[in-house]
Design an enzyme around this catalytic site. Structure first.
Site, short mmCIF file in Angstrom:
data_model
loop_
_atom_site.label_atom_id
_atom_site.label_comp_id
_atom_site.label_asym_id
_atom_site.label_seq_id
_atom_site.Cartn_x
_atom_site.Cartn_y
_atom_site.Cartn_z
N GLY A 1 0.82 -1.20 0.00
CA GLY A 1 0.00 0.00 0.00
C GLY A 1 0.86 1.25 0.00
CG ASP B 1 13.02 -6.77 3.86
OD1 ASP B 1 13.98 -7.08 3.13
OD2 ASP B 1 12.00 -6.22 3.43
#
Length: 373
Positions: free
Chosen positions: A60, A174
């Site tokens: 998003g 990450d």
């Protein structure tokens, strides 16, 4: 000092679909999270106007906004169609809703209203590290060595807090330049905990699906799915090289050959030319200190996970005048996704059966040690 900050379901609890999970644990998971209404967020962002869009996450858009209290925030929206995004939404709340550290992005609140799933963070004026590094020629941010070394150290301190002070520990999974945000003073803050894993003290590793970004993945994790905190250490080592060089690790061609940034940096090191890695935009820099940081990056990216230092050791290696024992430094290992050979970053959320891991030497494995001066 250790901090226990988590409640709710255990790490290994089985879950149903993303939508069922969200409705099933809202009461437990969200009870301690600040709830912000959709109407307030819509007003804060001028109805999510494109002029307030400051980025795009995996699932998003992200908007700048100002709450009624006057606090500036970053509003991360979630696509209603993304089941994986819902899982990451829940995971982010689960891992960092009650965590505070100067080098971690603060989660201010969330919106769970109708079909809307929105996370609200503190707003950081200088956006992401990758923009500062790769877009420096078109921005007003000048990253001299003092700032770059401080950014490396700040990230290391944030990781040390996640890995060694929190209980349960957190593995981010990450760590990369786009997930490091910079405040107005260019202090780094680790963000985007959508892939993070809680890591209880009584286990040595977690077997899990492969997730992360090609170019930053530790080989043992990318190939076998064996996750330890040393996977974050590896990613951070690659990030150090990016910060020093001002270059993207996911680009598959360095030195005029098909080499990853890590592979090219090691070649320069072996040839006695490590300073050729340095970003020419950096300006003047202390050569010995930069070389020490490059060596720290190599310690962090050793092929075998048990050769890599703990993050608390990395903090010491970066912040103190410690002589690194070069005799213990062997060639790093690296992972290359065969699909990324054409260039550009690739998000690793798939099987690695078509991928290859390389070890750039066959030196026997021993434990990494640091020798004080």
């Amino acid at each position: 000092m250790r901090c226990s900050c988590f409640g709710g379901p255990s790490v290994d609890k089985k879950r149903g679909s993303a939508a069922e999970t969200l409705h099933g644990i809202d009461g437990d998971l969200l009870q301690d999270v600040n709830h912000i209404s959709y109407n307030e967020l819509r007003s804060a962002t001028d109805n999510f106007h494109s002029s307030n869009k400051i980025g795009r996450g995996g699932f998003g858009d992200v908007y700048k906004g100002t709450l009624r209290s006057g606090i500036q925030v970053a509003v991360k929206t979630l696509s209603a169609q993304s089941k994986q995004g819902v899982r990451e939404f829940l995971n982010e709340i689960k891992t960092i809703s009650n965590v505070r550290h100067p080098n971690l992005v603060e989660l201010i609140g969330c919106c769970v209203q109708g079909a809307n799933r929105i996370l609200v963070y503190e707003y950081l004026e200088n956006n992401s590290l990758d923009r500062a590094l790769l877009g420096s020629r078109s921005t007003n941010i000048r990253l001299d060595w003092g700032r770059r070394s401080a950014i490396c150290l700040g990230i290391a301190r944030g990781l040390a807090f996640l890995h060694e002070e929190l209980v349960p520990h957190i593995v981010h999974r990450d760590i990369k330049a786009s997930n490091i945000l910079l405040d107005k003073d260019l202090n780094p803050k680790i963000g985007d905990f959508g892939l993070a894993k809680l890591f209880p003290e009584n286990i040595t590793h977690i077997s899990t699906r492969i997730a992360g970004t090609t170019g930053y993945l530790a080989p043992e994790y990318a190939l076998g799915g064996q996750l330890t905190m040393k996977a974050d250490v590896y990613s951070f080592g690659v990030l150090i090289l990016e910060i020093i060089s001002g270059r993207n690790s996911t680009k598959p061609s360095w030195g005029g050959m098909e080499k990853l940034l890590l592979e090219w940096a090691w070649q320069l090191h072996e040839e006695g030319r490590p300073l050729e890695l340095v970003d020419p935009e950096m300006g003047e820099f202390p050569e010995e200190e930069v070389i020490r940081y490059i060596k720290v990056a190599f310690f962090c990216t050793q092929s075998a996970a048990n050769r890599r230092p703990l993050t608390s050791q990395v903090v010491d290696m970066l912040s103190k005048q410690i002589r690194l024992n070069d005799k213990l430094l062997t060639a790093p290992g690296f992972f290359r996704d065969s699909d990324s050979a054409s260039g550009g970053p690739s998000s690793m959320k798939k099987s690695t059966t078509d991928s290859t891991s390389y070890q750039m030497s066959s030196v026997p494995v021993t434990i990494t040690e640091v020798t004080p001066r």
